[in-house]
Scaffold this motif. Sequence first.
Motif, PDB file in Angstrom:
ATOM      1  N   LYS A 113     -23.284  13.258  -6.316  1.00  0.00           N
ATOM      2  CA  LYS A 113     -22.649  11.938  -6.365  1.00  0.00           C
ATOM      3  C   LYS A 113     -22.164  11.498  -5.002  1.00  0.00           C
ATOM      4  O   LYS A 113     -22.011  10.311  -4.764  1.00  0.00           O
ATOM      5  CB  LYS A 113     -21.469  11.933  -7.352  1.00  0.00           C
ATOM      6  CG  LYS A 113     -21.899  12.060  -8.778  1.00  0.00           C
ATOM      7  CD  LYS A 113     -22.824  10.932  -9.170  1.00  0.00           C
ATOM      8  CE  LYS A 113     -23.385  11.154 -10.550  1.00  0.00           C
ATOM      9  NZ  LYS A 113     -24.414  10.246 -10.925  1.00  0.00           N
ATOM     10  N   LYS A 131     -19.158  16.251  -4.425  1.00  0.00           N
ATOM     11  CA  LYS A 131     -18.949  15.959  -5.845  1.00  0.00           C
ATOM     12  C   LYS A 131     -20.281  15.913  -6.570  1.00  0.00           C
ATOM     13  O   LYS A 131     -21.234  15.265  -6.141  1.00  0.00           O
ATOM     14  CB  LYS A 131     -18.233  14.606  -5.970  1.00  0.00           C
ATOM     15  CG  LYS A 131     -17.988  14.150  -7.372  1.00  0.00           C
ATOM     16  CD  LYS A 131     -16.795  14.837  -7.972  1.00  0.00           C
ATOM     17  CE  LYS A 131     -16.462  14.186  -9.319  1.00  0.00           C
ATOM     18  NZ  LYS A 131     -15.682  15.023 -10.152  1.00  0.00           N
ATOM     19  N   ASP A 157     -21.639  15.243 -10.604  1.00  0.00           N
ATOM     20  CA  ASP A 157     -21.231  14.726 -11.917  1.00  0.00           C
ATOM     21  C   ASP A 157     -22.428  14.635 -12.848  1.00  0.00           C
ATOM     22  O   ASP A 157     -23.573  14.807 -12.432  1.00  0.00           O
ATOM     23  CB  ASP A 157     -20.638  13.323 -11.785  1.00  0.00           C
ATOM     24  CG  ASP A 157     -19.156  13.350 -11.465  1.00  0.00           C
ATOM     25  OD1 ASP A 157     -18.489  14.356 -11.741  1.00  0.00           O
ATOM     26  OD2 ASP A 157     -18.678  12.341 -10.918  1.00  0.00           O
ATOM     27  N   ASP A 158     -22.139  14.277 -14.092  1.00  0.00           N
ATOM     28  CA  ASP A 158     -23.159  14.001 -15.117  1.00  0.00           C
ATOM     29  C   ASP A 158     -23.984  15.229 -15.475  1.00  0.00           C
ATOM     30  O   ASP A 158     -25.185  15.143 -15.724  1.00  0.00           O
ATOM     31  CB  ASP A 158     -24.099  12.865 -14.685  1.00  0.00           C
ATOM     32  CG  ASP A 158     -23.349  11.583 -14.393  1.00  0.00           C
ATOM     33  OD1 ASP A 158     -22.354  11.315 -15.086  1.00  0.00           O
ATOM     34  OD2 ASP A 158     -23.753  10.860 -13.457  1.00  0.00           O
ATOM     35  N   SER A 204     -19.024  19.000 -14.462  1.00  0.00           N
ATOM     36  CA  SER A 204     -18.989  18.465 -13.109  1.00  0.00           C
ATOM     37  C   SER A 204     -18.522  19.567 -12.168  1.00  0.00           C
ATOM     38  O   SER A 204     -18.043  20.608 -12.620  1.00  0.00           O
ATOM     39  CB  SER A 204     -18.074  17.244 -13.019  1.00  0.00           C
ATOM     40  OG  SER A 204     -16.743  17.630 -13.273  1.00  0.00           O
TER      41      SER A 204
END
Length: 138
Positions: free
Chosen positions: A111, A120, A122-123, A134
Amino acid sequence: PPGALTRFFAKIPGVEWLRKKMFGEGKPAHERAVDDAEKAHREAQSKVRESRVRVTDLERKVREAESEDEERLAYSSLDGRCINKKVAEYKYEVCFFDKAKQDSTSIGKWKGWEAPGVAKFDDGQYCPGGPERSLKVV
């Protein structure tokens, strides 16, 4: 008339493969040379194709780096690099600018930088009865 080695190998059962391995399939030298040249040509063509793909990929990365912010450029040497770490019974793999996973489970997709030096992801796949996975890498 056949040579001494040919006669020798002919008398020993099951070693015809050895004679062929040592002395070839009986092709004339010029045919073996053509075969070797064709093989070398195919290998060279393959290396040229691989190099063209690599050049295209590097050109794409340069264009992206020029259009991205300075923070991404600062970490661009991590592009295409993965870190593997085993913690307890789990094997983690973090690939910067791509994805992160725990064994075969997706922890998330890249991300961006949440803060300087904090990556980072995520998802990721859903936890049983919980949120999506995450990861933050510091």
